[in-house]
Design an enzyme around this catalytic site. Structure first.
Site, PDB file in Angstrom:
ATOM      1  N   ASP A   1       0.815  -1.221   0.000  1.00  0.00           N
ATOM      2  CA  ASP A   1       0.000   0.000   0.000  1.00  0.00           C
ATOM      3  C   ASP A   1       0.848   1.270   0.000  1.00  0.00           C
ATOM      4  O   ASP A   1       0.445   2.295   0.544  1.00  0.00           O
ATOM      5  CB  ASP A   1      -0.956   0.028   1.223  1.00  0.00           C
ATOM      6  CG  ASP A   1      -1.743  -1.251   1.337  1.00  0.00           C
ATOM      7  OD1 ASP A   1      -2.281  -1.692   0.311  1.00  0.00           O
ATOM      8  OD2 ASP A   1      -1.816  -1.817   2.447  1.00  0.00           O
TER       9      ASP A   1
ATOM     10  N   LYS B   1       2.216   2.160  -5.228  1.00  0.00           N
ATOM     11  CA  LYS B   1       2.963   1.738  -6.420  1.00  0.00           C
ATOM     12  C   LYS B   1       2.182   2.030  -7.697  1.00  0.00           C
ATOM     13  O   LYS B   1       2.763   2.275  -8.749  1.00  0.00           O
ATOM     14  CB  LYS B   1       3.305   0.243  -6.321  1.00  0.00           C
ATOM     15  CG  LYS B   1       4.224  -0.060  -5.154  1.00  0.00           C
ATOM     16  CD  LYS B   1       4.447  -1.542  -4.957  1.00  0.00           C
ATOM     17  CE  LYS B   1       3.269  -2.318  -4.449  1.00  0.00           C
ATOM     18  NZ  LYS B   1       2.891  -2.064  -3.055  1.00  0.00           N
TER      19      LYS B   1
ATOM     20  N   GLY C   1      -4.312  -4.564  -4.039  1.00  0.00           N
ATOM     21  CA  GLY C   1      -5.278  -3.571  -4.479  1.00  0.00           C
ATOM     22  C   GLY C   1      -4.522  -2.330  -4.895  1.00  0.00           C
ATOM     23  O   GLY C   1      -3.756  -1.783  -4.115  1.00  0.00           O
ATOM     24  N   HIS C   2      -4.662  -1.942  -6.142  1.00  0.00           N
ATOM     25  CA  HIS C   2      -4.021  -0.718  -6.616  1.00  0.00           C
ATOM     26  C   HIS C   2      -5.101   0.304  -6.883  1.00  0.00           C
ATOM     27  O   HIS C   2      -6.056   0.017  -7.594  1.00  0.00           O
ATOM     28  CB  HIS C   2      -3.247  -0.971  -7.922  1.00  0.00           C
ATOM     29  CG  HIS C   2      -1.970  -1.711  -7.709  1.00  0.00           C
ATOM     30  ND1 HIS C   2      -1.078  -1.970  -8.717  1.00  0.00           N
ATOM     31  CD2 HIS C   2      -1.420  -2.217  -6.594  1.00  0.00           C
ATOM     32  CE1 HIS C   2      -0.046  -2.627  -8.225  1.00  0.00           C
ATOM     33  NE2 HIS C   2      -0.231  -2.784  -6.940  1.00  0.00           N
TER      34      HIS C   2
ATOM     35  N   GLN D   1       2.003  -5.989  -2.890  1.00  0.00           N
ATOM     36  CA  GLN D   1       2.430  -6.046  -1.478  1.00  0.00           C
ATOM     37  C   GLN D   1       3.775  -5.304  -1.327  1.00  0.00           C
ATOM     38  O   GLN D   1       4.028  -4.387  -2.090  1.00  0.00           O
ATOM     39  CB  GLN D   1       2.520  -7.499  -0.979  1.00  0.00           C
ATOM     40  CG  GLN D   1       1.170  -8.188  -0.838  1.00  0.00           C
ATOM     41  CD  GLN D   1       0.689  -8.821  -2.121  1.00  0.00           C
ATOM     42  OE1 GLN D   1       1.434  -9.470  -2.816  1.00  0.00           O
ATOM     43  NE2 GLN D   1      -0.575  -8.641  -2.436  1.00  0.00           N
TER      44      GLN D   1
HETATM   45  P1  IMP Z   1      -2.420 -12.899   2.149  1.00  0.00           P
HETATM   46  O1  IMP Z   1      -1.509 -12.330   1.120  1.00  0.00           O
HETATM   47  O2  IMP Z   1      -3.876 -12.682   1.852  1.00  0.00           O
HETATM   48  O3  IMP Z   1      -2.110 -14.342   2.450  1.00  0.00           O
HETATM   49  O4  IMP Z   1      -2.170 -12.094   3.522  1.00  0.00           O
HETATM   50  C1  IMP Z   1      -0.921 -12.174   4.216  1.00  0.00           C
HETATM   51  C2  IMP Z   1      -0.575 -10.838   4.833  1.00  0.00           C
HETATM   52  O5  IMP Z   1      -0.287  -9.908   3.776  1.00  0.00           O
HETATM   53  C3  IMP Z   1      -1.693 -10.185   5.636  1.00  0.00           C
HETATM   54  O6  IMP Z   1      -1.101  -9.459   6.695  1.00  0.00           O
HETATM   55  C4  IMP Z   1      -2.348  -9.230   4.648  1.00  0.00           C
HETATM   56  O7  IMP Z   1      -2.997  -8.179   5.297  1.00  0.00           O
HETATM   57  C5  IMP Z   1      -1.125  -8.762   3.898  1.00  0.00           C
HETATM   58  N1  IMP Z   1      -1.429  -8.288   2.535  1.00  0.00           N
HETATM   59  C6  IMP Z   1      -1.717  -9.036   1.440  1.00  0.00           C
HETATM   60  N2  IMP Z   1      -1.908  -8.256   0.367  1.00  0.00           N
HETATM   61  C7  IMP Z   1      -1.718  -6.989   0.773  1.00  0.00           C
HETATM   62  C8  IMP Z   1      -1.739  -5.719   0.103  1.00  0.00           C
HETATM   63  O8  IMP Z   1      -1.958  -5.615  -1.098  1.00  0.00           O
HETATM   64  N3  IMP Z   1      -1.481  -4.644   0.881  1.00  0.00           N
HETATM   65  C9  IMP Z   1      -1.197  -4.724   2.201  1.00  0.00           C
HETATM   66  N4  IMP Z   1      -1.159  -5.879   2.861  1.00  0.00           N
HETATM   67  C10 IMP Z   1      -1.410  -7.008   2.159  1.00  0.00           C
END
Ligand code: IMP
Length: 444
Positions: free
Chosen positions: A13, A16, A40-41, A223
């Site tokens: 977040d 990017k 999420g972008h 991420q």
């Molecule tokens: P997962 O990727 O859904 O397995 O989540 C694993 C961890 O990554 C959790 O703490 C999520 O909140 C975090 N996470 C996954 N995708 C994002 C993102 O796009 N932005 C921020 N945190 C993310």
């Protein structure tokens, strides 16, 4: 023309999407290389706000080919929804390509993600419940279903029938979890295959051909470094490699084809999900930053945790990604804060620690050691040159740059593309020239 990797230096977040947006004009191709619809972008174009999960943000530009690379895990239902949604708003999605080798996130992966989180209870990772971990674990176990399998219903059904009993048995261990039928899933998959066939390609050669033609290719990380499965605060991480190296494996390029790595970070930090977060702010200042910065998860709608900037993790992120330059986002959100704190080291069990401990256990015992900086009261949305920033904002930027050891070349002072301060030309490789010195503004 370079292959440029855009990588998050924090917990995701970082904005990017805006970096891609700023560079879009000279770009021919944008490639997603890992993650899935957990990402999420948000891209703001004029009055329109686009929230994208799987399709790279390059899709909003008619000249850009958008590629979902082999390292991504794809929920076909989300992808189809997103393509339909974009088409409905007049965006041409014909140039979206998805790798035939990318793995499919199936409905049982989503259920298994939820089941595992429920079983972990107080120690849950706080995932996005998008099935990301279970899909990547099937890939590693070599029992995953790939996008190409959607194109061959017989093969798909055969592979599914091999694995589904185990999945159902796993789900049966957690109360309230659904069971899945081969027929129903195979029918769904055949429909996904029909819809997505025109978009499927061997994307590695698409990327290689673009580079051979000398076109600018952006590899867009999802991420961030601190969520990386190897380099983040394991186990509170995602299941892929957001670091710049992941762009090679997940995008289909070699390390020597990367000319530039732009690290993206916010002027403060945020984190979604569980896990230690030494600089977290739970007071009114944190609430104010969260509110002004609209810090709500794009995918889950969860409020993001907010904290001061952490330079300990910054140094690590710059190193593991071989960052050549930095985009600093959301500097405007700090306007109006009297005193800004910046974490320069941790105290762990009474000892000063300067290096990022990627173990969550050590991080949980870390107390931040802060340096304090006077803030600035002025709104800075309209500023377009570094020299026009309030002196204290310039000083804060200079300190961040000094701590990073690489130039900050883009500074965002608002969500729109035009609300960006562009500095000196971006160095391609790490360690090349820095922008003009801002000496004299560092704290004593
Ligand atoms: P997962 O990727 O859904 O397995 O989540 C694993 C961890 O990554 C959790 O703490 C999520 O909140 C975090 N996470 C996954 N995708 C994002 C993102 O796009 N932005 C921020 N945190 C993310």
């Amino acid at each position: 023309m370079p292959a440029t990797v855009i990588v998050g230096l924090q917990w995701g977040d970082e904005g990017k999407g805006k970096t891609t947006d700023v560079l879009a004009e000279q770009t021919a191709m944008v490639v997603r290389y890992q993650g899935g619809d957990n990402a999420g972008h948000t891209v703001v174009l004029g009055n329109e706000v686009f929230k994208l999960h799987l399709v790279p943000s390059g899709v909003l530009y008619p000249h850009i080919v958008s590629v979902i690379g082999p390292g991504v895990v794809v929920n076909p239902a989300t992808l189809i929804d997103e393509l339909d949604g974009l088409s409905a708003r007049g965006v041409d999605v014909a140039r979206v390509r998805v790798s035939r080798s990318a793995h499919v996130v199936m409905p049982y992966h989503i259920a298994l993600d939820r089941a595992l989180e429920m079983r972990l209870a107080g120690e849950a990772v706080g995932t996005t419940h998008r099935g990301i971990g279970p899909a990547y674990s099937d890939r590693a176990l070599r029992i995953g279903l790939r996008m190409e399998d959607l194109l061959d219903p017989q093969r798909f059904r055969h592979k599914l029938a091999r694995t589904l009993p185990d999945k159902n048995a796993g789900l049966a261990r957690t109360e309230g979890m659904p069971q899945f039928e081969v027929d129903e899933l195979a029918d769904k998959a055949a429909e996904w295959g029909r819809r997505l066939r025109p978009h499927m390609a061997d994307t590695t050669w698409l990327v290689q051909d673009a580079l051979a033609r000398g076109e600018q290719v952006l590899l867009e990380g999802a991420q961030g470094t601190l969520l990386d499965i190897d380099h983040g605060s394991y186990p509170y991480v995602t299941s892929s490699s957001p670091v710049a190296g992941g762009a090679c494996t997940g995008g289909g390029i070699g390390p020597l084809q990367v000319d530039e790595v732009i690290g993206v970070m916010k002027a403060y930090s945020t984190r979604v999900g569980s896990g230690p977060y030494p600089t977290e702010l739970t007071d009114e200042i944190g609430k104010g930053i969260a509110q002004r910065g609209r810090e709500v998860g794009t995918t889950t709608g969860r409020p993001r945790r907010v904290g001061w900037f952490d330079a300990v993790s910054l140094r690590y992120a710059v190193a593991v990604n071989s960052v050549s330059s930095i985009m600093l986002n959301k500097l405007d959100i700090l306007s109006g804060i009297d005193e800004i704190l910046l974490c320069v080291a941790y105290d762990v069990d009474g000892e000063r620690v300067d290096s990022w401990p990627s173990s969550a256990d050590v991080l949980a015992r870390a107390t931040p050691i802060y340096e304090r900086f006077p803030g600035w009261g002025e709104e800075i949305h309209g500023v377009r040159a570094l020299a026009d920033l309030p002196e204290n904002a310039r000083r804060y930027v200079a300190v961040l740059e000094d701590l990073a050891g690489v130039p900050i070349v883009l500074i965002s002072v608002g969500p729109e593309r035009s609300q960006t301060i562009e500095r000196a030309a971006r160095p391609l490789r790490r360690g090349v020239a820095r922008p003009p010195s801002t000496a004299g503004v560092h704290p004593a």
